[in-house]
Design a protein around this motif. Sequence first.
Motif, short mmCIF file in Angstrom:
data_model
loop_
_atom_site.label_atom_id
_atom_site.label_comp_id
_atom_site.label_asym_id
_atom_site.label_seq_id
_atom_site.Cartn_x
_atom_site.Cartn_y
_atom_site.Cartn_z
N ASP A 360 9.44 -9.23 -2.79
CA ASP A 360 9.23 -10.64 -2.40
C ASP A 360 8.16 -10.82 -1.34
O ASP A 360 8.11 -11.86 -0.68
CB ASP A 360 10.56 -11.23 -1.88
N VAL A 361 7.30 -9.83 -1.14
CA VAL A 361 6.34 -9.89 -0.03
C VAL A 361 5.49 -11.16 -0.07
O VAL A 361 5.11 -11.69 0.98
CB VAL A 361 5.45 -8.62 -0.02
N ASP A 362 5.20 -11.68 -1.25
CA ASP A 362 4.34 -12.86 -1.32
C ASP A 362 5.01 -14.12 -0.76
O ASP A 362 4.33 -15.10 -0.47
CB ASP A 362 3.89 -13.11 -2.77
N CYS A 363 6.34 -14.09 -0.59
CA CYS A 363 7.04 -15.25 -0.02
C CYS A 363 6.76 -15.41 1.47
O CYS A 363 6.94 -16.50 2.03
CB CYS A 363 8.56 -15.11 -0.21
N TYR A 364 6.35 -14.32 2.13
CA TYR A 364 6.29 -14.31 3.59
C TYR A 364 4.88 -14.44 4.15
O TYR A 364 4.68 -14.30 5.36
CB TYR A 364 6.97 -13.04 4.12
N PHE A 365 3.91 -14.66 3.29
CA PHE A 365 2.54 -14.85 3.76
C PHE A 365 1.98 -16.15 3.19
O PHE A 365 2.59 -16.77 2.31
CB PHE A 365 1.68 -13.63 3.39
N ALA A 366 0.85 -16.55 3.70
CA ALA A 366 0.30 -17.86 3.35
C ALA A 366 0.09 -17.99 1.84
O ALA A 366 -0.26 -17.02 1.17
CB ALA A 366 -1.02 -18.06 4.09
N PRO A 367 0.29 -19.20 1.29
CA PRO A 367 0.04 -19.42 -0.15
C PRO A 367 -1.40 -19.04 -0.50
O PRO A 367 -2.33 -19.32 0.26
CB PRO A 367 0.27 -20.93 -0.31
N GLY A 368 -1.55 -18.38 -1.64
CA GLY A 368 -2.89 -17.97 -2.05
C GLY A 368 -3.30 -16.60 -1.56
O GLY A 368 -4.37 -16.09 -1.91
N THR A 369 -2.44 -15.96 -0.74
CA THR A 369 -2.76 -14.61 -0.25
C THR A 369 -2.75 -13.61 -1.40
O THR A 369 -3.57 -12.69 -1.44
CB THR A 369 -1.75 -14.17 0.84
N PHE A 370 -1.82 -13.79 -2.35
CA PHE A 370 -1.67 -12.85 -3.47
C PHE A 370 -1.83 -13.59 -4.80
O PHE A 370 -1.67 -14.81 -4.87
CB PHE A 370 -0.29 -12.20 -3.44
N VAL A 371 -2.12 -12.81 -5.84
CA VAL A 371 -2.06 -13.37 -7.19
C VAL A 371 -0.59 -13.47 -7.60
O VAL A 371 0.30 -12.96 -6.92
CB VAL A 371 -2.84 -12.50 -8.21
N LYS A 372 -0.34 -14.09 -8.73
CA LYS A 372 1.03 -14.22 -9.23
C LYS A 372 1.62 -12.84 -9.49
O LYS A 372 0.92 -11.91 -9.90
CB LYS A 372 1.00 -15.02 -10.54
N ARG A 373 2.89 -12.69 -9.24
CA ARG A 373 3.56 -11.40 -9.44
C ARG A 373 3.40 -10.91 -10.88
O ARG A 373 3.38 -11.71 -11.81
CB ARG A 373 5.06 -11.51 -9.13
N ALA A 374 3.34 -9.59 -11.02
CA ALA A 374 3.28 -8.91 -12.33
C ALA A 374 2.01 -9.25 -13.11
O ALA A 374 1.97 -9.07 -14.32
CB ALA A 374 4.51 -9.22 -13.16
N THR A 375 0.97 -9.72 -12.41
CA THR A 375 -0.31 -9.94 -13.09
C THR A 375 -0.91 -8.58 -13.45
O THR A 375 -1.09 -7.74 -12.57
CB THR A 375 -1.30 -10.70 -12.18
N PRO A 376 -1.21 -8.32 -14.74
CA PRO A 376 -1.79 -7.02 -15.09
C PRO A 376 -3.13 -6.79 -14.37
O PRO A 376 -3.88 -7.75 -14.13
CB PRO A 376 -2.00 -7.13 -16.61
N PHE A 377 -3.39 -5.55 -14.05
CA PHE A 377 -4.62 -5.21 -13.31
C PHE A 377 -5.87 -5.70 -14.05
O PHE A 377 -6.81 -6.23 -13.44
CB PHE A 377 -4.69 -3.69 -13.09
N ASP A 378 -5.88 -5.55 -15.37
CA ASP A 378 -7.05 -5.96 -16.14
C ASP A 378 -7.29 -7.46 -16.07
O ASP A 378 -8.42 -7.93 -16.24
CB ASP A 378 -6.89 -5.54 -17.61
N ARG A 379 -6.22 -8.23 -15.84
CA ARG A 379 -6.36 -9.68 -15.78
C ARG A 379 -6.95 -10.15 -14.45
O ARG A 379 -7.31 -11.33 -14.32
CB ARG A 379 -4.98 -10.34 -15.98
#
Length: 781
Positions: A360-379
């Motif tokens: 859940d690390v993306d919940c604790y940082f500013a919106p837009g810090t990470f891509v959506k969870r489980a996004t394939p590397f090629d995407r």
Amino acid sequence: MADHDRKQPGGGYNNRKRRYRDDDDYDRRPQRRRYDAPLPVRIRKQLLGLAESPLRRWHEEVQSIAHVVADHYEDQELRTSFLDLVPQMLIEQPLKTPFVAAVVLVINSLKPDILSDLLARVANATEEKVKVGEWRDVKLYLKFLACLQSCLEGDGLFPLLEELFSRAVDLQTASSDDTIGTELVKIILLTIPYIMATAPTQWQQKAAELMDKTDVIASEPHALQVLIDPYQVEEGTESPTANMSLIGLLQKQLQNEALNGWELSCLPRPWQMPPEEIEQEEKLDNAQKHALPSISIPEKVVAGPRPLFPEIYFSVYVNQDIESVPPVSNIASSLIREALLDTINVLDFNRGVTARFLIDVDCYFAPGTFVKRATPFDRLRDVEGDRSTWKPEDVAVDAVFSQLFALPTPEHKLVYYHSVLTEACKIAPAAVAPSLGRAIRYAYQNTHRLDLELCYRFLDWFTHHLSNFGFMWKWTEWVDDVNLPDMHPRKAFILGALDKEIRLSFAQRIKGTLPEPYQALIGPEKEQDTPEFKFNDDRTPFAAEGREIAALLKRKAPDEEIQPVIDRIHSAALDQSIDPLVSSTDVFMTAVCWVGSKSLSHVLACIERTKDRLLDAGAASEAARAQIITAVVAYWSAHPGVAITIIEKLLNYSIITPGAVIDWALVSDRAGPYGQALSKSWVFELVFNTVVKVTSRLRQVVSTGTSDGTEEEVAGMRELFKGMEDALVSWAQGTKDQIMDPVVSDGGEDLVKRWGERWLRVFRRRSAIEETFLLENKAAA
């Protein structure tokens, strides 16, 4: 017919059931008793669940908790619960610190007395932690206070940071090898971003002045940095982490942020209200300010219970086509990594919760810090514009690997970090497994330049992890490496991995998971649970005596019955001009191994019964001690893991000595001719475990505080390290007699020398760490 006649047109029983349901006056269904949790329990639950759901808006959660606490603060139970819980959360859930701070800031706008109570509590806890040298806790409390900078009077936290820096300067001036001063500078540099996130324009000057001071210490490489570099590159090439000192990186990253107006785009700011909450925003801006309670820093600060070493930023996702983790030029790489490491190392008592935080690390940082969870590397290539391509799973896996690959040792046992990755894979397999796959490929491709101890840790984790997921791996990717020489680092890794897998399962099962080219690496002897007893073959010297001793041991015959057989072996050996003691030791130890081959408890019971004879043999000569080890390894040659376990038990009984193990593995060619032993993972495991046994014993004796036996233990340890140094230097420099053999030609000699260099670095580091421990212990005394 009677049954048929009784049936009602509407369906009989079902009709009655419906009539009861429709009856307003009578309801037969049991009613569940309503239970409303007490207010303190509800607030505790809300606080502990803060920011965990991406579906809940931060400002709504924060205000909801703050208003309830402010409205019911007179409730003694709620007040006690809140004042106890907040400091505990700062330590145990460091990812939530900005959100807890936001709750406190809103509370301050409603009922300022609460913040006065909380500041006193946190300041007192910080002071206590400084006294005992619990520097991580100090850092986490200061992170919270930094988030409250906007409601502190005067310069807020800066005077305390200045005082910490003055202590760091004193320590660094006294000794360039000091690690406490380095730790204090790290704490200062990690606190500044949270202050600047509250009001960037107001504190620019103070931050710039403090950073000018820290630059002196942060930009200077630490004396111990070379020893703990995770890479050992060949002469003439630079290590990938040569300029990756954590405090050096932090200093540069903060300077870059200062030039960009302290954007700090990754940090959450839950205290900033949306436009529709303008009234609450005004209350926050005009809230009462408080004086920070005094936090005294003693003149002499202590290192604390945890050994301190300079830190190097390590990543398994460097040099990728697309950035899936923050680059080291970005402050996010350090801030996110530090928050995750604090979470991982504090929550070692609950690997499941730790894994959930990582997912859940993306919940604790500013919106837009990470891509959506489980996004394939090629995407990631499809991500448009300046949007982030950082994968939350990669960032989490990278943090755990940084601990698995931390030198000299991570904070907790390595198996804890194994279990965190296993749990994360179970919680979100589709997201985490591909990230782990890329991490594995990176480590495998770099086995030739990773520190040898880290290679062994990687091997240990890799096989343990596969054992939790059906031993499945894409072995076809490495199929070309099967044809490499056994001493090549990648081939050595494959051989070591297969051996470990067989230990964790059985040969037939592992063969079933491997492609055809790998099948030849698992010989038929590995499929036998019990190795052949060599004395069953009459062509083997002393075959009759070997069988006779085995039979005597099996029926637990007294030593008086065994001695005549030993005498016959001595007599026959003298006639053949061979060492009688070595011959009898080989026969006897091999018989012990065969009789105890059913299980570990069997062999331990057999060693226990024959301990006196084995002790006498071991004490009689160096050759006999070596032969005990040779006999065990020869018998269990197809299963070296069992041999290592037995040898460790023999060390515990003092039947063999640590020096005998080192001589057997590194000085003679018994573990493998022409330096081949150096490439075998089980030989490294045997030697490493033996050294750890010696150093652990030394630390145990020293920590008792008595001088009895201490000098003897210290001398024994130094003699062991000296013996290893002498043996390994000759391998590393190519002056060893065995290395001159023509078999090692065609580049093989260079491989042996490289293995010698890698071994040498590992045990020089171990020696340096133990000497530092002795010096610190002497100074403390």
